[in-house]
Scaffold this motif. Sequence first.
Motif, PDB file in Angstrom:
ATOM      1  N   LEU A  18     -19.338  19.724 -90.593  1.00  0.00           N
ATOM      2  CA  LEU A  18     -18.704  18.762 -89.676  1.00  0.00           C
ATOM      3  C   LEU A  18     -19.603  18.455 -88.489  1.00  0.00           C
ATOM      4  N   ASN A  22     -21.206  14.809 -87.729  1.00  0.00           N
ATOM      5  CA  ASN A  22     -21.065  14.173 -86.407  1.00  0.00           C
ATOM      6  C   ASN A  22     -22.417  13.711 -85.884  1.00  0.00           C
ATOM      7  N   SER A  25     -23.672  10.692 -88.000  1.00  0.00           N
ATOM      8  CA  SER A  25     -22.909   9.475 -87.698  1.00  0.00           C
ATOM      9  C   SER A  25     -23.313   8.912 -86.344  1.00  0.00           C
ATOM     10  N   GLU A 109     -13.591  17.408 -86.907  1.00  0.00           N
ATOM     11  CA  GLU A 109     -13.195  16.406 -87.912  1.00  0.00           C
ATOM     12  C   GLU A 109     -12.558  15.193 -87.233  1.00  0.00           C
ATOM     13  N   LEU A 112     -15.303  13.178 -85.792  1.00  0.00           N
ATOM     14  CA  LEU A 112     -16.012  12.487 -86.864  1.00  0.00           C
ATOM     15  C   LEU A 112     -15.256  11.225 -87.254  1.00  0.00           C
ATOM     16  N   THR A 117     -16.277   8.099 -89.810  1.00  0.00           N
ATOM     17  CA  THR A 117     -16.633   8.867 -91.009  1.00  0.00           C
ATOM     18  C   THR A 117     -15.481   9.793 -91.371  1.00  0.00           C
TER      19      THR A 117
END
Length: 483
Positions: A18, A22, A25, A109, A112, A117
Motif C-alpha cells: 500500500l 501510494n 500513484s 488504502e 490510495l 487507485t
Amino acid sequence: MNNLGTDVVVAGAGPTGLMLANELSLAGVDVVVLERLHERTGLSKALNLQPRTAEVLELRGLLSGAEERSFATVRDGHFAMIPVGYEGWDTRFPFQLGIPQAQVEEYLEERLATQGTKVIRGAEVIDFVQDKDSVSVRYRTDSGENVLYAKFLVGCDGARSVVRKGLGVDFPGVDGEGFGVVADVLFDRIPDGAQKQWRTMRNVGEPTGATTFKGLIPLGEPGLYRFVYGDRASRPADLRAAVSQDDVRRALLDSYGETATVSEIRWASQFSDAARQAEHYRVGRVLLAGDAAHIHFPAGGQGLNLGVQDAMNLGWKLAATVHGWAGDDLLDTYEAERHPVGAQVLHNVAAQLGLTPRSHSSRALRAVFADLAALPEVSKHLSGMVSGLGVRYPTHGTSHPALGSRLTDEDVATEDGPLRPSTLFRDGGFVLLTTTPAHIDAARAHAPSPRLTTQLVTSLPWPATEAVLYRPDGYACWTAPTR
Ligand SMILES: Cc1cc2nc3c(=O)[nH]c(=O)nc-3n(C[C@H](O)[C@H](O)[C@H](O)COP(=O)(O)OP(=O)(O)OC[C@H]3O[C@@H](n4cnc5c(N)ncnc54)[C@H](O)[C@@H]3O)c2cc1C
C-alpha cells in the motif's frame, strides 16, 4: 483471459504494497494492486510506527492521519526488551506511535483511493513471465484467471511470497528454534503491575525463564491488552496451527496467576523466530519488498517499518524508471541500499535473541549489556538500529556530512520566515534547499526527475554549503560548496 495493461503491478496490499502504491500513484505511475484476500482481516500483527517511519509519513502529509488513529505515544523503543530512548537523535518524532497494523493498512488504502487507485481484492497472483519489455502476471479471481501486462511487478506479498518463489531467488537464513504467541485479551481484572496506558517499553515485556518471555501492551480500550508469550528454545509441532483459547488462558495463568481475570480473547496467532532474507531484491522487471524480501522475529517492532521504508526507497526510483527519466542503474540502487538495511535488521534481531538469559553466564552478559545500554551513546546506537533513524545510505565521490543522511526537518530560515522542510516533499519530488538560485540548474542535472521543488533559504545548517538536494524519500544526495 483478459489482457489489460498497466505500468506496475503490486502483488499484496499489506503495509508495504500500500505504501509503494501510494508512492507510485503520487508520481503519476499507473499502478494495479492485486490482493488475494477479499477483505482485510482487521487483525494486527504490528502495533507501532517507529520514529523514522513517522518522519517519512510526515514527508507525505500522512502522519497526522496516523496519529489520529493511534492509541499511544511511546517515548522509547527496546532492544531485547531493554528500553532504549531516542535522546541524541535529532528527530521531531522521538517516540513510537502505537497504532494497530490494521489501522495503518486501512489508512494507506484510503489515501490510495483518493489518488484514484483501488486495490483489486480477491485477486491472487499465481505466477508471472517476464521478458525484456514487460511482465505478464497471471492471477485468479472468483470469476476465473486473468493476465495483466505491466512494465514491472513488485512482490509485496509477504513472507510466503509467490513472486519471490517464482523468481527462484534464494531465501537463505535460519529456521529458528523458538516460537511466540500474540493474543488480544480483554481483562475484567488486569494483571497486577500492568501499565494502563502504553507510554514506555519499561515493564512491557520480560524474560520469565531461561528462554521463555511474556509481555503485556495496553491497546487503548479499557481492559484490552496485547499479550505476548513464547519460548526461544522450543516450539509446538505445528507453528501454523490455530492457538486455542485454552492455550492462551493457561499461559495467562502461568504468567500472572489468578490475580487477572479474562473476559474475552479476541484473537491469537503463533509466530516463529525464523530469519531469512532474499538474496536479491530485483531480477529484471520484478522486485521484492517488505516481508517478501525479509522475515525475522518481531523483536523491537521493526518488520512493518522496514517494509514501509523499502517502499519509500523503491517508489520514486521505480517511478523515474517507468517515466523514462532514469536509467536501469537507478533501480539497481534499490537493492544496493535496502539489502544491507534488511541484513542489519536481521543481525540486530539475532543479537536480541542472543541476549536471552539461558544460563548463568548469559544472564550476566544480559545484565552487563543492560548497564551499557543505559549509557547515552550506546542507547543512541541501539535505538538508531531498531528505529531506522540510524540508516544512512552510502555515497560515492564527495564526503559532505549531509550526503546519504536523512532530512532531520528542523525549520530553515527563508526571507518569508521559518519554513519546515518536510512540507516541500508532499508531492513526492526532489527538494533543493539553496542559498542561491545559481545552483538550480546543477541540481536539476543531479535529480533523475523533472519533479523538483526549489526553496531559497537564507542559511543552511552546514558550514561552507550553498545547496543541498534531497531525494523524494528524504535523503540528501547532492551538495554544492560555497563558491
Ligand atoms: C506476531 C507478530 C508481531 C509483529 N509485530 C510487529 C511490530 O510490532 N512492529 C513491526 O514493525 N512489525 C511487526 N511485525 C511484522 C509485520 O507484521 C510485518 O513485517 C508486516 O506485515 C509486513 O508487511 P508486508 O506488507 O510486507 O507483508 P504482509 O503484511 O504479509 O502483506 C502481504 C499481503 O500480500 C497478500 N498476498 C499474499 N500472497 C498473495 C498473492 N499470491 N497474491 C496477492 N496477494 C497476496 C496477503 O494477503 C497480504 O495482504 C510483527 C509480525 C508478527 C508475526
